[in-house]
Scaffold this active site. Structure first.
Site, PDB file in Angstrom:
ATOM      1  N   TYR A 173     -12.423  -1.695  -3.520  1.00  0.00           N
ATOM      2  CA  TYR A 173     -12.923  -1.728  -2.237  1.00  0.00           C
ATOM      3  C   TYR A 173     -14.305  -1.885  -2.176  1.00  0.00           C
ATOM      4  CZ  TYR A 173      -8.426  -2.171   0.665  1.00  0.00           C
ATOM      5  OH  TYR A 173      -7.436  -2.553   1.324  1.00  0.00           O
ATOM      6  N   ASN A 230      -1.806  -0.201   6.886  1.00  0.00           N
ATOM      7  CA  ASN A 230      -1.396  -1.414   7.433  1.00  0.00           C
ATOM      8  C   ASN A 230      -0.335  -2.026   6.440  1.00  0.00           C
ATOM      9  OD1 ASN A 230      -3.418  -2.267   5.726  1.00  0.00           O
ATOM     10  ND2 ASN A 230      -4.643  -3.061   7.280  1.00  0.00           N
ATOM     11  N   LYS A 276       0.938  -1.106   0.050  1.00  0.00           N
ATOM     12  CA  LYS A 276      -0.143   0.090  -0.137  1.00  0.00           C
ATOM     13  C   LYS A 276       1.008   1.347  -0.228  1.00  0.00           C
ATOM     14  CE  LYS A 276      -3.905  -2.381   2.480  1.00  0.00           C
ATOM     15  NZ  LYS A 276      -4.980  -2.238   3.327  1.00  0.00           N
ATOM     16  N   HIS A 332      -1.915  -5.452   1.335  1.00  0.00           N
ATOM     17  CA  HIS A 332      -3.324  -6.109   1.314  1.00  0.00           C
ATOM     18  C   HIS A 332      -3.245  -7.578   0.704  1.00  0.00           C
ATOM     19  CE1 HIS A 332      -7.224  -6.829  -0.334  1.00  0.00           C
ATOM     20  NE2 HIS A 332      -6.801  -7.416  -1.491  1.00  0.00           N
ATOM     21  N   GLU A 350      -9.860  -9.535  -7.757  1.00  0.00           N
ATOM     22  CA  GLU A 350      -9.057  -8.586  -7.559  1.00  0.00           C
ATOM     23  C   GLU A 350      -7.634  -8.965  -8.638  1.00  0.00           C
ATOM     24  OE1 GLU A 350      -9.851  -8.004  -2.728  1.00  0.00           O
ATOM     25  OE2 GLU A 350      -7.820  -9.120  -3.207  1.00  0.00           O
TER      26      GLU A 350
END
Ligand code: CDP
Ligand code: MG
Length: 140
Positions: free
Chosen positions: A50, A113, A10, A116, A127
């Site tokens: 998302y 975080n 990310k 993914h 995805e």
């Protein structure tokens, strides 16, 4: 058993120069990178990615975050790779992540975080196809 999953480093992971560290961890677990590129998502692209979280309290914020800078997107391959990579990532909230996981080691925040990973075969298929055509994925 589905042998492919989608991984993302990310924008926080890229800006904190953690690309190499994350890739070291995956390769160290025997996971193969079958496709990889750097992208910078628009807000609309992040919202589409998302979409399963549409309406949740964190949806606006996480899609702002995911479109705030470049990401590294990868297709990972290996036996039972969806579950293995999820275990390697650790819990969504790094404060709850187990020792030795990528999020425990590197992440600071439930939103920022670092990584993914797809959570099921169905989401992995969606995805992977969101970012890659079959021609871009190398076989072995
Ligand atoms: O990424 P993971 O599958 O572990 O978690 P998720 O529940 O699918 O949520 C997607 C992403 O939204 C997370 O990785 C966080 O970046 C963000 N999120 C958040 O900001 N606040 C939450 N309470 C839950 C998720
Ligand atoms: Mg998820």
């Amino acid at each position: 058993m589905m042998k492919r999953t989608l991984a993302i480093i990310k924008p926080d992971g890229v800006s904190r120069r953690l690309i190499g560290s994350v890739i070291n961890r995956l390769e160290g677990e025997g996971i193969r990178i079958a496709a990889m590129k750097m992208i910078w998502m628009t807000k609309e692209q992040a919202k589409g990615f998302y979409k399963v979280h549409e309406g949740k309290p964190f949806y606006e914020s996480v899609t702002d975050f995911m479109s705030s800078g470049p990401c590294v997107v990868m297709v990972l391959e290996g036996e039972d790779v969806i579950a293995r990579y999820r275990r390697l990532m650790g819990a969504t909230n790094p404060h709850e992540a187990e020792e030795g996981t990528i999020r425990k080691e590197f992440a600071t925040d439930v939103e920022k975080n670092v990584v993914h990973g797809s959570d099921s075969e169905e989401t992995a298929r969606f995805e992977i196809s969101y970012f890659f055509s079959e021609l871009e994925i190398t076989g072995q």
